[in-house]
Design a protein around this motif. Structure first.
Motif, PDB file in Angstrom:
ATOM      1  N   ASP A  62       0.809  -1.386  -0.008  1.00  0.00           N
ATOM      2  CA  ASP A  62       0.073   0.061   0.125  1.00  0.00           C
ATOM      3  C   ASP A  62       0.859   1.229   0.037  1.00  0.00           C
ATOM      4  O   ASP A  62       0.421   2.239  -0.739  1.00  0.00           O
ATOM      5  CB  ASP A  62      -0.851   0.019   1.133  1.00  0.00           C
ATOM      6  CG  ASP A  62      -1.608   1.396   1.329  1.00  0.00           C
ATOM      7  OD1 ASP A  62      -2.485   1.592   0.344  1.00  0.00           O
ATOM      8  OD2 ASP A  62      -1.378   2.074   2.021  1.00  0.00           O
ATOM      9  N   ALA A  65       2.216   1.742  -3.376  1.00  0.00           N
ATOM     10  CA  ALA A  65       1.121   2.123  -4.405  1.00  0.00           C
ATOM     11  C   ALA A  65       0.830   3.739  -4.067  1.00  0.00           C
ATOM     12  O   ALA A  65       0.706   4.525  -5.046  1.00  0.00           O
ATOM     13  CB  ALA A  65      -0.071   1.536  -4.020  1.00  0.00           C
ATOM     14  N   TRP A  66       0.940   4.249  -2.870  1.00  0.00           N
ATOM     15  CA  TRP A  66       0.714   5.505  -2.576  1.00  0.00           C
ATOM     16  C   TRP A  66       1.984   6.364  -3.042  1.00  0.00           C
ATOM     17  O   TRP A  66       1.607   7.528  -3.530  1.00  0.00           O
ATOM     18  CB  TRP A  66       0.598   5.894  -1.052  1.00  0.00           C
ATOM     19  CG  TRP A  66       0.007   7.112  -0.757  1.00  0.00           C
ATOM     20  CD1 TRP A  66       0.734   7.957   0.212  1.00  0.00           C
ATOM     21  CD2 TRP A  66      -1.285   7.634  -1.021  1.00  0.00           C
ATOM     22  NE1 TRP A  66      -0.302   9.121   0.255  1.00  0.00           N
ATOM     23  CE2 TRP A  66      -1.472   8.838  -0.491  1.00  0.00           C
ATOM     24  CE3 TRP A  66      -2.390   6.961  -1.987  1.00  0.00           C
ATOM     25  CZ2 TRP A  66      -2.409   9.769  -0.530  1.00  0.00           C
ATOM     26  CZ3 TRP A  66      -3.346   7.995  -1.812  1.00  0.00           C
ATOM     27  CH2 TRP A  66      -3.674   9.209  -1.320  1.00  0.00           C
ATOM     28  N   TYR A  69       1.417   6.843  -6.611  1.00  0.00           N
ATOM     29  CA  TYR A  69       0.192   7.867  -6.676  1.00  0.00           C
ATOM     30  C   TYR A  69       0.933   9.109  -6.599  1.00  0.00           C
ATOM     31  O   TYR A  69       0.355  10.007  -7.705  1.00  0.00           O
ATOM     32  CB  TYR A  69      -0.636   7.370  -5.965  1.00  0.00           C
ATOM     33  CG  TYR A  69      -1.825   8.512  -5.844  1.00  0.00           C
ATOM     34  CD1 TYR A  69      -2.652   8.960  -6.610  1.00  0.00           C
ATOM     35  CD2 TYR A  69      -1.683   9.487  -4.581  1.00  0.00           C
ATOM     36  CE1 TYR A  69      -3.689   9.976  -6.691  1.00  0.00           C
ATOM     37  CE2 TYR A  69      -2.674  10.635  -4.653  1.00  0.00           C
ATOM     38  CZ  TYR A  69      -3.544  10.751  -5.321  1.00  0.00           C
ATOM     39  OH  TYR A  69      -4.668  11.781  -5.429  1.00  0.00           O
ATOM     40  N   ILE A  81      -2.420  -1.272  -5.545  1.00  0.00           N
ATOM     41  CA  ILE A  81      -3.757  -1.017  -4.770  1.00  0.00           C
ATOM     42  C   ILE A  81      -4.671  -2.277  -4.767  1.00  0.00           C
ATOM     43  O   ILE A  81      -5.341  -2.687  -3.835  1.00  0.00           O
ATOM     44  CB  ILE A  81      -4.225   0.149  -4.575  1.00  0.00           C
ATOM     45  CG1 ILE A  81      -5.006   0.421  -3.503  1.00  0.00           C
ATOM     46  CG2 ILE A  81      -5.220   0.543  -5.932  1.00  0.00           C
ATOM     47  CD1 ILE A  81      -4.141   0.679  -2.232  1.00  0.00           C
ATOM     48  N   VAL A  84      -3.325  -5.213  -2.924  1.00  0.00           N
ATOM     49  CA  VAL A  84      -3.544  -4.943  -1.460  1.00  0.00           C
ATOM     50  C   VAL A  84      -5.188  -5.286  -1.271  1.00  0.00           C
ATOM     51  O   VAL A  84      -5.255  -5.952  -0.271  1.00  0.00           O
ATOM     52  CB  VAL A  84      -3.388  -3.552  -1.089  1.00  0.00           C
ATOM     53  CG1 VAL A  84      -3.748  -3.171   0.417  1.00  0.00           C
ATOM     54  CG2 VAL A  84      -1.801  -3.285  -1.350  1.00  0.00           C
ATOM     55  N   GLU A  85      -5.863  -4.588  -2.223  1.00  0.00           N
ATOM     56  CA  GLU A  85      -7.344  -5.032  -1.862  1.00  0.00           C
ATOM     57  C   GLU A  85      -7.737  -6.565  -2.148  1.00  0.00           C
ATOM     58  O   GLU A  85      -8.476  -6.983  -1.073  1.00  0.00           O
ATOM     59  CB  GLU A  85      -8.034  -4.484  -3.118  1.00  0.00           C
ATOM     60  CG  GLU A  85      -9.784  -4.258  -2.885  1.00  0.00           C
ATOM     61  CD  GLU A  85     -10.425  -3.742  -3.995  1.00  0.00           C
ATOM     62  OE1 GLU A  85     -11.421  -3.381  -4.093  1.00  0.00           O
ATOM     63  OE2 GLU A  85      -9.858  -3.805  -5.273  1.00  0.00           O
ATOM     64  N   THR A  90     -11.148  -3.913   1.812  1.00  0.00           N
ATOM     65  CA  THR A  90     -11.017  -2.415   1.817  1.00  0.00           C
ATOM     66  C   THR A  90     -11.814  -2.178   3.231  1.00  0.00           C
ATOM     67  O   THR A  90     -12.184  -0.910   3.413  1.00  0.00           O
ATOM     68  CB  THR A  90     -11.830  -1.672   0.782  1.00  0.00           C
ATOM     69  OG1 THR A  90     -13.217  -2.107   0.514  1.00  0.00           O
ATOM     70  CG2 THR A  90     -10.903  -1.872  -0.654  1.00  0.00           C
ATOM     71  N   VAL A  95      -6.750   2.174   3.345  1.00  0.00           N
ATOM     72  CA  VAL A  95      -6.750   1.297   2.182  1.00  0.00           C
ATOM     73  C   VAL A  95      -7.888   1.965   1.140  1.00  0.00           C
ATOM     74  O   VAL A  95      -7.748   2.228  -0.035  1.00  0.00           O
ATOM     75  CB  VAL A  95      -6.844  -0.197   2.223  1.00  0.00           C
ATOM     76  CG1 VAL A  95      -6.998  -0.997   0.919  1.00  0.00           C
ATOM     77  CG2 VAL A  95      -5.516  -0.387   2.866  1.00  0.00           C
ATOM     78  N   HIS A  98      -7.029   5.337   0.060  1.00  0.00           N
ATOM     79  CA  HIS A  98      -5.806   5.195  -1.327  1.00  0.00           C
ATOM     80  C   HIS A  98      -6.523   4.777  -2.661  1.00  0.00           C
ATOM     81  O   HIS A  98      -6.390   5.196  -3.593  1.00  0.00           O
ATOM     82  CB  HIS A  98      -4.881   4.365  -0.808  1.00  0.00           C
ATOM     83  CG  HIS A  98      -3.976   4.967   0.359  1.00  0.00           C
ATOM     84  ND1 HIS A  98      -2.896   4.289   0.947  1.00  0.00           N
ATOM     85  CD2 HIS A  98      -4.157   6.210   1.107  1.00  0.00           C
ATOM     86  CE1 HIS A  98      -2.332   5.199   1.824  1.00  0.00           C
ATOM     87  NE2 HIS A  98      -2.872   6.144   1.706  1.00  0.00           N
ATOM     88  N   LEU A  99      -7.644   3.544  -2.296  1.00  0.00           N
ATOM     89  CA  LEU A  99      -7.997   3.006  -3.747  1.00  0.00           C
ATOM     90  C   LEU A  99      -8.792   3.978  -4.120  1.00  0.00           C
ATOM     91  O   LEU A  99      -8.726   4.210  -5.582  1.00  0.00           O
ATOM     92  CB  LEU A  99      -8.915   1.797  -3.080  1.00  0.00           C
ATOM     93  CG  LEU A  99      -9.845   1.214  -4.320  1.00  0.00           C
ATOM     94  CD1 LEU A  99      -8.691   0.761  -5.446  1.00  0.00           C
ATOM     95  CD2 LEU A  99     -10.705   0.181  -3.686  1.00  0.00           C
ATOM     96  N   ILE A 102      -6.391   6.846  -5.580  1.00  0.00           N
ATOM     97  CA  ILE A 102      -5.631   6.011  -6.970  1.00  0.00           C
ATOM     98  C   ILE A 102      -6.566   6.023  -8.225  1.00  0.00           C
ATOM     99  O   ILE A 102      -6.380   5.969  -9.288  1.00  0.00           O
ATOM    100  CB  ILE A 102      -4.938   4.905  -6.462  1.00  0.00           C
ATOM    101  CG1 ILE A 102      -3.990   5.389  -5.528  1.00  0.00           C
ATOM    102  CG2 ILE A 102      -4.422   4.279  -7.809  1.00  0.00           C
ATOM    103  CD1 ILE A 102      -3.269   4.055  -4.849  1.00  0.00           C
TER     104      ILE A 102
END
Length: 109
Positions: A62, A65-66, A69, A81, A84-85, A90, A95, A98-99, A102
């Protein structure tokens, strides 16, 4: 949100990370740098070091991913992400946040 406090924490964690290769601290340092736009690329390097030690950590993924982003690398951020999901869903608010961000990502490059 205090920039001086953030800078102080980052400095302390950087010192600690030279001696410790503890993934939790490496990720925390990296995420702090990423989230506060201190030095996103450098922050991602700390996260990658954490991932070398624990490659299946959804929290470290995560963070990566951030970072992507924040750099406008939307496709890579979304790929990570989504990973991660699929690992933890979620239920975690961060998360979920962030999702959402993103998925709305616009390329900065």
């Amino acid at each position: 949100k205090d920039p001086a406090l953030v800078a102080s924490v980052i400095e302390g964690l950087k010192k600690a990370s030279t001696d410790l290769e503890e993934p939790l601290y490496l990720n925390y340092l990296g995420y702090l740098m990423i989230d506060h736009d201190v030095n996103v690329s450098e922050g991602m390097e700390y996260v990658r070091r954490a991932l070398e030690k624990q490659p299946d950590s959804p929290f470290y993924i995560d963070s990566l991913a951030w970072g992507n982003y924040k750099l406008g690398k939307c496709a890579e951020a979304l790929r990570l992400i989504k990973q991660v999901e699929s690992m933890i869903g979620t239920d975690e608010q961060e998360v979920k946040d962030h999702l959402k961000a993103i998925q709305a990502c616009q390329v900065k490059e």
